[in-house]
Structure formats: structure tokens, C-alpha cells
Scaffold this motif. Structure first.
Motif, PDB file in Angstrom:
ATOM      1  N   LEU A 158       0.860  -1.032   0.182  1.00 13.27           N
ATOM      2  CA  LEU A 158      -0.211   0.089   0.169  1.00 13.27           C
ATOM      3  C   LEU A 158       0.901   1.313  -0.035  1.00 13.27           C
ATOM      4  CD1 LEU A 158      -2.920   1.460   0.358  1.00 13.27           C
ATOM      5  CD2 LEU A 158      -2.331   1.027   2.726  1.00 13.27           C
ATOM      6  N   LYS A 159       1.918   1.215   0.836  1.00 13.13           N
ATOM      7  CA  LYS A 159       2.880   2.511   1.019  1.00 13.13           C
ATOM      8  C   LYS A 159       3.407   2.580  -0.375  1.00 13.13           C
ATOM      9  CE  LYS A 159       6.390   3.959   4.352  1.00 13.13           C
ATOM     10  NZ  LYS A 159       7.542   3.985   3.849  1.00 13.13           N
ATOM     11  N   THR A 160       3.904   1.454  -0.949  1.00 10.28           N
ATOM     12  CA  THR A 160       4.478   1.943  -2.228  1.00 10.28           C
ATOM     13  C   THR A 160       3.808   2.576  -3.302  1.00 10.28           C
ATOM     14  OG1 THR A 160       5.780  -0.108  -1.403  1.00 10.28           O
ATOM     15  CG2 THR A 160       6.297   0.618  -3.858  1.00 10.28           C
ATOM     16  N   TYR A 161       2.452   1.813  -3.443  1.00 12.92           N
ATOM     17  CA  TYR A 161       1.651   2.232  -4.256  1.00 12.92           C
ATOM     18  C   TYR A 161       1.229   3.776  -4.371  1.00 12.92           C
ATOM     19  CZ  TYR A 161       0.536  -2.581  -6.296  1.00 12.92           C
ATOM     20  OH  TYR A 161       0.566  -3.601  -6.818  1.00 12.92           O
ATOM     21  N   VAL A 162       0.914   4.177  -2.964  1.00 15.88           N
ATOM     22  CA  VAL A 162       0.685   5.551  -2.660  1.00 15.88           C
ATOM     23  C   VAL A 162       1.742   6.545  -2.963  1.00 15.88           C
ATOM     24  CG1 VAL A 162      -0.208   7.072  -0.928  1.00 15.88           C
ATOM     25  CG2 VAL A 162      -1.268   4.763  -1.172  1.00 15.88           C
ATOM     26  N   GLU A 163       2.888   5.990  -2.838  1.00 18.09           N
ATOM     27  CA  GLU A 163       3.919   6.781  -2.844  1.00 18.09           C
ATOM     28  C   GLU A 163       4.376   6.857  -4.109  1.00 18.09           C
ATOM     29  OE1 GLU A 163       7.030   5.609   0.082  1.00 18.09           O
ATOM     30  OE2 GLU A 163       5.709   6.532   1.762  1.00 18.09           O
ATOM     31  N   THR A 164       4.494   5.884  -5.053  1.00 17.44           N
ATOM     32  CA  THR A 164       4.735   5.909  -6.250  1.00 17.44           C
ATOM     33  C   THR A 164       3.830   6.479  -7.319  1.00 17.44           C
ATOM     34  OG1 THR A 164       5.603   3.743  -5.819  1.00 17.44           O
ATOM     35  CG2 THR A 164       5.700   4.155  -8.162  1.00 17.44           C
ATOM     36  N   CYS A 165       2.420   6.485  -7.091  1.00 18.87           N
ATOM     37  CA  CYS A 165       1.649   6.992  -8.034  1.00 18.87           C
ATOM     38  C   CYS A 165       1.779   8.465  -8.274  1.00 18.87           C
ATOM     39  CB  CYS A 165       0.218   6.793  -7.733  1.00 18.87           C
ATOM     40  SG  CYS A 165      -0.966   7.494  -8.700  1.00 18.87           S
ATOM     41  N   ILE A 166       2.175   8.808  -9.614  1.00 22.94           N
ATOM     42  CA  ILE A 166       2.609  10.257  -9.848  1.00 22.94           C
ATOM     43  C   ILE A 166       1.195  10.904 -10.307  1.00 22.94           C
ATOM     44  CG2 ILE A 166       5.112   9.973 -10.174  1.00 22.94           C
ATOM     45  CD1 ILE A 166       4.473   9.504 -12.970  1.00 22.94           C
ATOM     46  N   HIS A 167       0.091  10.485 -10.217  1.00 27.89           N
ATOM     47  CA  HIS A 167      -1.307  10.911 -11.075  1.00 27.89           C
ATOM     48  C   HIS A 167      -0.893  11.441 -12.393  1.00 27.89           C
ATOM     49  CE1 HIS A 167      -1.995  12.388  -6.539  1.00 27.89           C
ATOM     50  NE2 HIS A 167      -1.428  11.261  -6.451  1.00 27.89           N
ATOM     51  N   CYS A 168      -0.421  10.394 -12.998  1.00 28.00           N
ATOM     52  CA  CYS A 168       0.028  10.842 -14.208  1.00 28.00           C
ATOM     53  C   CYS A 168      -1.452  10.590 -15.415  1.00 28.00           C
ATOM     54  CB  CYS A 168       1.024  10.144 -15.145  1.00 28.00           C
ATOM     55  SG  CYS A 168       0.623   8.152 -15.030  1.00 28.00           S
ATOM     56  N   GLY A 169      -2.312   9.832 -14.770  1.00 30.18           N
ATOM     57  CA  GLY A 169      -3.411   9.461 -15.458  1.00 30.18           C
ATOM     58  C   GLY A 169      -3.330   8.445 -16.712  1.00 30.18           C
ATOM     59  N   LEU A 170      -2.380   7.831 -16.823  1.00 34.86           N
ATOM     60  CA  LEU A 170      -2.050   6.884 -17.976  1.00 34.86           C
ATOM     61  C   LEU A 170      -2.904   5.549 -17.829  1.00 34.86           C
ATOM     62  CD1 LEU A 170       1.831   6.844 -18.404  1.00 34.86           C
ATOM     63  CD2 LEU A 170       0.249   7.917 -20.113  1.00 34.86           C
ATOM     64  N   CYS A 171      -3.320   5.379 -16.600  1.00 36.56           N
ATOM     65  CA  CYS A 171      -4.244   4.417 -16.449  1.00 36.56           C
ATOM     66  C   CYS A 171      -5.878   4.401 -16.726  1.00 36.56           C
ATOM     67  CB  CYS A 171      -4.171   3.910 -14.898  1.00 36.56           C
ATOM     68  SG  CYS A 171      -4.768   5.199 -13.752  1.00 36.56           S
ATOM     69  N   PRO A 203      -9.198   4.951 -12.824  1.00 33.24           N
ATOM     70  CA  PRO A 203      -8.733   4.238 -11.850  1.00 33.24           C
ATOM     71  C   PRO A 203      -8.200   5.240 -10.941  1.00 33.24           C
ATOM     72  CG  PRO A 203      -8.279   3.429 -14.035  1.00 33.24           C
ATOM     73  CD  PRO A 203      -8.763   4.638 -14.185  1.00 33.24           C
ATOM     74  N   ALA A 204      -7.197   6.134 -11.121  1.00 35.23           N
ATOM     75  CA  ALA A 204      -6.655   7.046 -10.076  1.00 35.23           C
ATOM     76  C   ALA A 204      -7.601   7.918  -9.573  1.00 35.23           C
ATOM     77  CB  ALA A 204      -5.442   7.867 -10.743  1.00 35.23           C
ATOM     78  N   GLY A 205      -8.947   8.286 -10.189  1.00 33.54           N
ATOM     79  CA  GLY A 205      -9.907   9.136  -9.837  1.00 33.54           C
ATOM     80  C   GLY A 205     -10.589   8.361  -8.589  1.00 33.54           C
ATOM     81  N   LYS A 206     -10.569   7.099  -8.918  1.00 30.05           N
ATOM     82  CA  LYS A 206     -11.613   6.339  -7.679  1.00 30.05           C
ATOM     83  C   LYS A 206     -10.568   6.145  -6.562  1.00 30.05           C
ATOM     84  CE  LYS A 206     -12.833   3.806 -11.315  1.00 30.05           C
ATOM     85  NZ  LYS A 206     -13.565   2.425 -12.292  1.00 30.05           N
ATOM     86  N   VAL A 207      -9.477   6.027  -6.908  1.00 31.29           N
ATOM     87  CA  VAL A 207      -8.652   5.933  -5.573  1.00 31.29           C
ATOM     88  C   VAL A 207      -8.335   7.210  -4.913  1.00 31.29           C
ATOM     89  CG1 VAL A 207      -5.933   5.597  -5.175  1.00 31.29           C
ATOM     90  CG2 VAL A 207      -7.187   4.193  -6.634  1.00 31.29           C
ATOM     91  N   ALA A 219      -3.682  -1.967 -14.330  1.00 26.58           N
ATOM     92  CA  ALA A 219      -2.413  -2.310 -13.698  1.00 26.58           C
ATOM     93  C   ALA A 219      -1.210  -2.528 -15.151  1.00 26.58           C
ATOM     94  CB  ALA A 219      -2.429  -3.727 -12.851  1.00 26.58           C
ATOM     95  N   MET A 220      -2.088  -2.797 -16.116  1.00 25.60           N
ATOM     96  CA  MET A 220      -1.009  -3.192 -17.131  1.00 25.60           C
ATOM     97  C   MET A 220      -0.558  -2.019 -17.905  1.00 25.60           C
ATOM     98  SD  MET A 220      -2.591  -6.506 -19.446  1.00 25.60           S
ATOM     99  CE  MET A 220      -3.856  -5.500 -20.277  1.00 25.60           C
ATOM    100  N   TYR A 221      -1.373  -0.862 -17.700  1.00 22.46           N
ATOM    101  CA  TYR A 221      -1.200   0.704 -18.447  1.00 22.46           C
ATOM    102  C   TYR A 221      -0.488   1.473 -17.590  1.00 22.46           C
ATOM    103  CZ  TYR A 221      -4.348  -1.269 -21.804  1.00 22.46           C
ATOM    104  OH  TYR A 221      -4.753  -1.967 -22.750  1.00 22.46           O
ATOM    105  N   CYS A 222      -0.252   1.104 -16.254  1.00 24.01           N
ATOM    106  CA  CYS A 222       0.388   2.107 -15.269  1.00 24.01           C
ATOM    107  C   CYS A 222       1.885   1.764 -15.507  1.00 24.01           C
ATOM    108  CB  CYS A 222      -0.003   1.959 -13.949  1.00 24.01           C
ATOM    109  SG  CYS A 222       1.102   2.480 -12.744  1.00 24.01           S
ATOM    110  N   PRO A 223       2.657   2.811 -15.705  1.00 22.33           N
ATOM    111  CA  PRO A 223       4.039   2.647 -16.081  1.00 22.33           C
ATOM    112  C   PRO A 223       4.878   1.999 -14.667  1.00 22.33           C
ATOM    113  CG  PRO A 223       3.614   4.927 -15.858  1.00 22.33           C
ATOM    114  CD  PRO A 223       2.261   4.226 -15.996  1.00 22.33           C
ATOM    115  N   PHE A 224       4.168   2.246 -13.563  1.00 26.96           N
ATOM    116  CA  PHE A 224       4.741   1.364 -12.521  1.00 26.96           C
ATOM    117  C   PHE A 224       3.988   0.096 -11.904  1.00 26.96           C
ATOM    118  CE2 PHE A 224       4.975   6.083 -12.028  1.00 26.96           C
ATOM    119  CZ  PHE A 224       6.447   6.227 -12.163  1.00 26.96           C
ATOM    120  N   GLY A 225       3.139  -0.264 -12.701  1.00 34.51           N
ATOM    121  CA  GLY A 225       2.314  -1.493 -12.505  1.00 34.51           C
ATOM    122  C   GLY A 225       1.647  -1.419 -11.305  1.00 34.51           C
ATOM    123  N   ILE A 226       1.286  -0.183 -10.865  1.00 33.03           N
ATOM    124  CA  ILE A 226       0.274  -0.085  -9.636  1.00 33.03           C
ATOM    125  C   ILE A 226      -0.943  -0.918  -9.906  1.00 33.03           C
ATOM    126  CG2 ILE A 226      -1.135   1.534  -8.184  1.00 33.03           C
ATOM    127  CD1 ILE A 226       1.337   3.548  -8.905  1.00 33.03           C
TER     128      ILE A 226
END
Ligand code: SF4
Ligand code: SF4
Lengths: 440, 449
Positions: free
Chosen positions: B46-59, B77-81, B118-125
Motif C-alpha cells: 500500500l505504502k509503495t503504491y501510494v508513494e509511487t503514483c504520480i497521478h499521470c493518468g495513464l491508467c 482508476p486514479a480518480g476512484k483511488v 495495472a497493465m497500463y500504469c508505468p509502475f504497475g500499480i
């Protein structure tokens, strides 16, 4: 639910049998030519053998497409619309569930009970086989039937029916308060209980799962939850004073009626006794615990860490662990040895006191101890054939079908029940072998 | 100040499980439950996901809800999160009951946990993991949509999804055996056959509504000469809505009963019917909650099984299905297990004309029923079909190229696609792969022929 133990075992039941009266003469005796059966019937199901090996039976269909049972080559006179769940009891009687015109009953040695039901299932035997119980439903009411006598009280829902070892009592999970469709809030008030001999405890639970009787049959214990989050143990309807996020099946000590159960605390599992921590150790998983006959030892299947499985005896896990699973744990009659089946990367092994026997197999059945606890016999399967292992050695001969072995009361001999031969000449033999004659 | 639902989307849907569940929630209780879940049940992930997401919207473009709602960022996805777990974290659990109601609706009915994003996020979130945490919090607070909560209570009481009683299950097997024996003499559904090679397991709706699938499976098994069995005890159902409401403890109980049944029957493998979420439960989440890295007894999905039977010549093609077909890849067995090529191999063998929908394979759009969304029931049906307009467009495009039949080897996908086909007036029929195989395979000579 613990389905490994008493429900619907399709292998023969060997309980506390009267094996002293069986034929223990060292001998190999042909009981039935199975090829003849196959020629005779267009439809024949799998074979079942009595504990003493004298009787072999299968469900067959007659020419008029009615079901019956062929036993030792002779077909029962009676035929039925359906026959299923062929079971030999510990006293070698043959039972099966039969129906005619939509009415069900149990046939014992070919004789159906007089009573008929809309459905019956879940045949249960007492330890000596003298008592037989089934779960039954008639006009959408559910109840247990013990030796032909129905519970007076009936329920709209009944599951997990069990019988006490002495055959005097039955108990089951029952619904005591009706719940409307999708009425989740009513459900959460607690609408289930335990009925013993048909009479419900005076307490309701959100859910009840496995029930166990004490050795004398006088007490019953169940795993329950009192809210959708709080799980605990109820003994004769009285709750432990602690709740847990999860519990597994509780058991009575065979000597003093104290109760133990695996419980979850945080993200690990422990063994509790009468509501308090009993074993010091925590495990990633802990379940299916058993007592030795003298009540002095407890063994359980545990995962000391995620993904590794073994047995813990009195809280101490073996160092040998398995990645796939551990199952079929048994404690020797003297309480000093524990055997089980372990599986690693799809290979099954026999394990005794933390040491695996040398070979691995495609399947291994539950180990059988001799009455003096000195010997262990195990049925195994490799490449479609079955073999019998005794004390780690493979006995001569491969079997097409093999049934669980039985040791003689004096632990000097073993009864081997198996089918051998080629497709044209498949024979079922009952063979008694002296253990000292097995080449080492 | 407590975070409230003001800035979140407001919904007019009234669900008893959510409304009444949240009625007596105090802020103190909410804070405690959130704290317990976050402290005791989440960690580095959870910590990694929250800290890694750069809100780029690629997902965003991965999500069918977002695409079907004209790219409304609240459905990304990021909007729902952002509307749920981020707010919870930011407010350190100080949120009110209204917030929980809205978060519940988003987590349970606006995300299928399909993992496409998850397949579209550059970090695999894995957004589905984050949404699952929100569901777990809601469950612990007693705020769960009524219908899926009821299903979970069925699981708890009967160990199956549909309140099927012990005798009803066995009786259904006998009934299907009898029916199928009219077609193939001496056909058998072997109940409680210890030592069989295969335990065939299904989900609750099969005995309840789709018993012909048990019939068809029996015909396939008998034709292929498989040594198989089905249990006469609870433990026969592999489905698991407890997994989706965050009731992990019950998920564990269900899977223990299931694998105990397989071990008791001494089978070498489990073959499961055409269901996606059940695969996730027995192959990934349920088994692991219990401590098994992998299923203790190997499990294969019906697609793998059909593929194997066909390759080994145990089932043969008698005729080709005439209508043009397209194939819907279910999330849990394609993104979750990679069965898409095997599915195509079997489909093509039995059909005359195969038309790919686009996107396909692991990029396929979700049916919008998965993740327990369809199990939230009638209150959310309209919202569900409207949330997957993109699926209707995808299907329509396949139809315009000749696809009349959609093959969907998953129960939830069936339900979801039926609603979509109906709502958007697509006029396509939906089949299981087993329906096609049953119809087109060589069968032993039938009675009287
Ligand atoms: S529905 Fe699928 S794509 Fe959309 S947010 Fe959920 S997991 Fe991601
Ligand atoms: S989840 Fe990944 S793709 Fe989506 S906004 Fe965050 S970093 Fe970007």
C-alpha cells in the motif's frame, strides 16, 4: 468443515471393529472373479470391500435399467430406481441409499428400512457399527434419523449432522429462526443453533460449523460466530469468554472433556484450551488437531511459515516441511508416533515422526497403525497401479484396486485386500500375511 | 476536520445494506476500524503504491467505466483511488459515515477489480488492490451492498453461493445424470468416488439455474472417458463472494472446505467449470490467505481441460458451429492466468467462423459484472450496464463483421454480457465454450438411433 475425517468416507470404515473374530489364518483366498461381473453387467460402479475382506460389492444396473447391488457375485433380489453411497460399516454390514418412485431410504444388507423419506444422505456409523444414522428431508423439513427413529423436532435447514462414537446421540447445525430472502440484518441477529437429538441449544448464533461430541457422547462442542466478525467455541451452548477473528474445529480431550481449538490472533494461529492460550507457539496456519488416545498428546497440521507445511506435536513442529500440503494425520494407538501424508512438487510421501519414507508416489492414502503401534501400512499409487507399503518396504505384487489394510489384533499379521490380474481374469483376493514373512 | 462526501459524486441509488449499515456508525468507530485495517493488514504494498503514483493518468484509458462515461475523471482508476483510499489516508481515518457510504458505492460498484489498469500504469500499480482495501474497511464497518452481503451469508451458512441445501445439491446431480443417461446410455455422474483422477467443481448458480451445464460436463466427461467425481458434501462450490466483500476469514473457510474435499476424495487434480472469479479465489487469493502458495491440489480451468482433451484426441469435432463467433476473454483467467490462446485453439476447432473483438486477449474490456459488481444486484444494474458502453461498442463492431455469438467462459461475464446485449439492443447470443463443444462434439451413439 473437516471433511477429511468422518463424512462420507468411500473407503471402508474400520472403526472399533470386532476383528478378533475374523479369519486370521495365513492364507490367500479368492473371493470373487471381477471379470465375470464385468461381463455380466453393462453397468458397474466402483468396488467396495468390507473391513474383514469377506465381502465385495458394487452398484450395478439390471437389464431393465434398474439399480441393484452385486455382492460376492450375487445380485440382490431387490432393484431400485437409484442406489448410491455404498458403505460397509465397521461391523461389516453393507449399507446403501436407495430410492423408488421418489421415496428414499437406507438398505442394510439388502433390507430397506420401512420408513421412507423425500431424501436421505450422509450415512454415519457408530464406532462399533451397530448404530446407523442419516440426514433426512421430508416435505422440506430436515432431521436426523438414528436406527430408524426420526428426530421429533424438524427444521427448515440442517447441515453437518454427526453421531457420537457410542451411537447414542446425533447432532447437527439447524436454523431456528426463519430469515426472509436477502434479509441480511435479520440473519446477523443469529438464526442458527445446534440441535442435539433434535433439541436445540437455548442460544442462537450467526453461524455454526463443525460439531464434535465428547468421547462419552454426553457433551457437544461447536465452532460458532456470534457476529459476522466474532468467532468462538460453544460447549453445550456455553460460549468461551473470548472471541477471535477465526477459529477451526474444536475437540474434546478424550480423558477430561476439556476443549481445544485452533484460533486466529492477529495474523497467526494458536491452539487454545478452554478459552485460554494452550500452546506457546504461533503458526502461519494450524488446523485439524487430534488427541492421542490417552489424551496426553495433541498433534496438528501446521504451517510454521507461509507456504511450508508440517505436523506439530504438543506445539513443536517437525523440521521436515512440505510445500504443497500435509494431510491424513494419524496418531499411533499408544500415542507415541505420528504419521501423515506430505506432498512436495506433486510427489506424495509417507511421513512418520518427521521422517519421510524413501520413495514418492502419485498418491498416498492414510497410514494405518498396528494395534501395538509398532507397524505402519500404507496404500500408495504409482503409474496407475497400487502397492502396499509396510514399515517402509514395498510388499510384493501390484494391484489394480487395493483397499486399506488391517492389522490383526495381535499385530502379527496383516490383511491385504486387493484385485490383481489381467483384464480377462481380474480377481479379488483376501490374503492374510504374517509380518515376519514379508521379505526385508 | 472529518472528510465528508461533499465533493464526491453523489448517487441516488438507495441500497439497504449501505444505508442501514452506515446508519449508526460513529466517527470514532470508523477511525478505529480504518486504523486497524491499515495498521494490521496492509504494509509495504500500500505504502509503495501510494508513494509511487504520480497521478499521470495513464491508467485512465484502461478503464471501461472512464471510457463509458465520456472520460469523466471521477471514473478513472486514479480518480476512484483519489476519492476513496487517498482521502482516508490523508484524513488519517477521520471520515464520516456519509463518506463511507460513497466510498462503499465506488469500491463495490464502480470497479470490477479487473486489473486492466495495472497493465497500463508505468509502475504497475494495481488499483484493484487499493480498491480491495476500501472494500475490506467497508466490510469491517458493516457497510456492504445488500445483495452481495446476502451472498456472503449464504457462503457462510451453506458453503455455497446460492443457499443450495445439502440434499438439493445431490439431488440435482442425480437429476442431471438421469436426464443425460437418456441421451447417452449408462452415463454416470460419479458421486463420492474416492481415488478418481479428477474432482469436477462448479459454482452455486449451476445447480440453481444452469443445471444443463452439469449435464453437458457429464456428457463431455463420459465421452472422453475421464475418471472423475463430484462430492456429495459441501465443499463442491468454488465460488467466492466473500473474497470480493473483503471477508477474508470466510474466504479462507470456503477454500479450506474446498481443498479438504479434494484431499478427502484423493483426486490428483481439480477441474473447475467455466468461471473466472472462482479461479482467482482458489488459485490466488483464497489458497494464499490459508498459507498455501499454490493450490495444494493442482487446479485447472475448463478451458485448459477442453484444450487437453482435444489435443489428446479424447474429444473430437463432429461438426462446426455454423454462426460467426467472437470470444470474450474473462479477466481472471486471461490476465490472471493466460488462457487466451488455448481458448482460441478450442473455439476455432469447433466453429466455422471466428471473429476477434478488439481489443482482445489480455487487453479485452471487462464485462462490468466481475469483481462482485453484478452480485450487488438490481439496485446497481442500470449503473453497471451504463458503465460499460464501451463493451457494447466493442461487441457491436464484432457483430458488424459477422459475429452473432459471443463465447464467454465465465458465469459473471455471461450475466454481465447478457445485460449489455439486452440494454444496447445488440441482438447477439452468449454461450459457454462447453455449450459449443457439447453441441458439436462426437458423442457415443445415442439410444434408439
Ligand atoms: S474496473 Fe478495472 S480498469 Fe477500472 S479501475 Fe477497476 S481494476 Fe482498474
Ligand atoms: S496508477 Fe499509475 S498510471 Fe494511474 S495515475 Fe498512478 S502512476 Fe499514473
Amino acid at each position: 468443515m473437516d471433511t477429511t475425517e468422518l463424512k462420507l468416507n468411500t473407503e471402508e470404515k474400520t472403526g472399533m471393529n470386532d476383528s478378533g473374530s475374523w479369519d486370521w489364518k495365513v492364507d490367500k483366498r479368492l473371493v470373487a472373479n471381477i471379470s465375470h461381473w464385468k461381463e455380466q453387467f453393462g453397468y458397474m460402479e466402483e468396488l467396495y470391500v468390507s473391513p474383514n475382506g469377506e465381502r465385495i460389492a458394487a452398484v450395478v444396473k439390471s437389464d431393465d435399467m434398474k439399480f441393484s447391488v452385486c455382492e460376492n457375485g450375487k445380485v440382490w433380489d431387490k432393484t431400485f430406481d437409484k442406489v448410491w453411497y455404498l458403505q460397509f460399516g465397521p461391523d461389516n454390514r453393507l449399507t446403501c441409499l436407495v430410492s423408488d418412485m421418489g421415496a428414499w431410504t437406507i438398505a442394510i444388507d439388502g433390507e430397506p428400512w420401512e420408513k421412507r423419506f423425500d431424501f436421505i444422505w450422509n450415512t454415519q456409523f457408530s464406532e462399533n457399527g451397530k448404530d446407523i444414522a442419516v440426514s433426512a428431508q421430508t416435505e422440506m423439513e430436515y432431521f436426523a434419523v438414528l436406527n430408524g427413529i426420526e428426530w421429533e423436532k424438524k427444521y427448515s435447514v440442517m447441515t453437518n449432522m454427526v453421531m457420537s462414537q457410542d451411537g447414542a446421540h446425533t447432532a447437527a447445525v439447524v436454523q431456528t429462526i426463519p430469515v426472509g430472502a436477502a434479509d441480511i440484518f435479520k440473519f446477523r441477529e443469529g438464526c442458527f443453533s445446534v440441535a442435539v437429538d433434535g433439541n436445540p441449544w437455548d442460544i442462537n448464533f450467526v453461524n455454526v460449523w463443525e460439531i464434535n461430541f465428547s468421547k462419552d457422547g454426553a457433551h457437544a462442542v461447536a465452532e460458532v460466530r456470534t457476529t459476522i466478525y466474532d468467532y468462538t467455541v460453544a460447549v453445550d451452548g456455553r460460549l468461551w469468554n473470548q472471541t477471535f477473528p477465526a477459529v477451526w474445529k474444536p475437540r474434546f480431550s478424550p480423558v477430561n472433556n476439556s476443549v481445544t481449538a485452533p484460533v486466529r490472533k492477529g495474523d497467526s494461529w494458536m491452539l487454545f484450551k478452554d478459552g485460554r492460550q494452550f500452546w506457546d507457539q504461533h503458526f502461519s496456519q494450524l488446523w485439524d488437531h487430534l488427541y492421542s488416545n490417552d489424551g496426553n498428546h495433541i498433534a496438528a497440521i501446521v504451517a510454521p511459515k507461509f507456504g511450508r507445511w508440517t505436523i506439530a506435536v504438543d506445539g513443536r513442529p517437525w523440521s521436515l516441511t512440505f510445500g504443497d500440503l500435509v494431510t491424513d494425520m494419524v496418531i499411533s494407538p499408544d500415542g507415541k508416533k505420528v504419521a501423515c501424508v506430505g506432498k512436495e512438487k506433486d510427489f506424495w510421501s509417507v511421513v512418520v515422526d518427521g521422517r519421510a519414507w524413501s520413495e514418492a508416489y502419485d498418491m498416498v492414502w492414510k497410514p494405518v497403525f498396528s494395534p501395538d503401534s509398532q507397524h505402519i501400512a500404507v496404500k500408495v499409487e504409482k503409474r496407475g497401479y497400487f502397492y502396499l507399503l509396510v514399515d517402509g518396504k514395498t510388499m510384493e505384487g501390484e494391484f489394480k484396486v487395493l483397499f486399506n489394510p488391517v492389522f490383526s489384533p495381535d499385530s502379527q499379521k496383516i490383511l491385504v485386500k486387493g484385485i490383481t490380474g489381467n483384464p480377462d481374469e481380474e480377481n479379488y483376493y483376501r490374503q492374510v500375511i504374517r509380518l515376519s514373512d514379508i521379505p526385508g | 476536520m472529518a472528510e465528508s462526501a461533499e465533493k464526491m459524486k453523489t448517487s441516488k441509488i438507495i441500497d439497504k445494506g449501505i444505508e442501514e449499515g452506515a446508519a449508526n456508525l460513529s466517527s470514532k468507530k470508523i477511525e478505529k476500524v480504518i486504523h486497524d485495517v491499515l495498521q494490521n493488514e496492509t504494509g509495504a504494498r500500500l505504502k509503495t503504491y501510494v508513494e509511487t503514483c504520480i497521478h499521470c493518468g495513464l491508467c485512465s484509458d484502461a478503464c471501461h467505466f472512464y471510457l463509458s462515461h465520456d472520460k469523466d475523471p471521477r471514473y478513472s482508476p486514479a480518480g476512484k483511488v483519489k476519492q476513496t483510499i487517498w482521502k482516508i489516508l490523508k484524513a488519517k481515518g477521520k471520515v464520516d459515515a456519509d463518506f463511507i457510504k460513497k466510498a462503499c458505492e465506488i469500491a463495490f460498484t464502480e470497479c470490477n477489480l479487473c486489473r486492466r489498469c495495472a497493465m497500463y500504469c508505468p509502475f504497475g500499480i494495481d488499483v484493484s488492490y487499493l480498491i480491495s482495501i476500501v472494500r475490506r474497511i467497508c466490510f469491517k464497518l458493516g457497510v456492504v451492498p445488500q445483495y452481495i452481503a446476502d451472498t456472503a451469508h449464504s457462503h457462510a451458512s451453506t458453503l455455497n453461493q446460492m443457499w443450495v441445501k445439502d440434499d438439493e445439491w445431490i439431488d440435482t446431480l442425480f437429476w442431471q445424470e438421469e436426464e443425460a443417461a437418456d441421451e447417452i446410455p449408462n452415463l454416470r455422474i460419479p458421486v463420492e468416488k474416492q481415488g478418481a483422477d479428477i474432482f469436477y467443481s462448479v459454482i452455486g448458480p449451476e445447480p440453481k439455474f444452469r443445471s444443463q451445464l452439469i449435464y453437458q460436463a457429464a456428457v463431455i466427461m463420459n465421452t472422453a472417458g475421464v475418471n472423475w467425481t463430484m462430492p456429495a458434501t459441501p465443499g463442491w462450490d468454488n465460488s467466492d463472494m466473500c473474497m470480493y466483500i473483503g471477508e477474508n476469514e470466510m474466504m479462507g473457510r470456503l477454500k479450506k472446505a474446498y481443498f479438504d474435499t479434494a484431499m478427502r476424495l484423493k483426486v490428483k487434480r481439480i477441474v473447475m467449470g467455466e468461471c473466472g472469479h472462482a479461479f482467482r479465489s482458489i488459485y490466488d487469493q483464497g489458497n494464499r490467505w490459508l498459507g498455501w502458495k499454490m493450490p495444494p491440489i493442482p487446479v485447472i480451468h475448463a478451458i485448459e481441460f477442453y484444450y487437453e482433451l482435444l489435443k489428446e484426441g479424447k474429444i473430437r469435432v463432429a461438426k462446426k458451429y455454423e454462426k460467426g463467433v467472437t470470444f470474450h476473454d474473462p479477466c481472471n483467467i486471461v490476465r490472471g492466468r493466460g488462457l487466451h490462446e488455448m481458448a482460441r485453439y478450442v473455439t476455432k476447432a469447433f466453429t466455422r467462423e471466428f471473429i476477434e473483438m478488439h481489443p482482445n486477449r489480455e487487453h479485452n474490456y471487462c464485462c462490468c459484472a466481475g469483481g462482485g459488481v453484478i452480485n450487488c444486484g438490481p439496485p446497481f444494474k442500470k449503473k453497471r450496464v451504463e458503465g460499460d458502453r464501451i463493451k457494447a461498442e466493442q461487441l457491436f463492431a464484432a457483430k458488424s463483421r459477422g459475429a452473432e455469438t459471443i463465447i464467454a467462459p465465465c458465469h459473471n461475464c455471461h450475466g454481465g454480457l447478457e445485460d449489455i446485449v439486452h440494454h444496447y439492443g445488440l441482438g447477439m447470443e452468449i454461450k459457454f465454450l462447453g455449450d459449443i463443444i457439447y453441441e458439436c462434439m462426437e458423442k457415443p451413439e445415442s439410444m434408439g438411433e
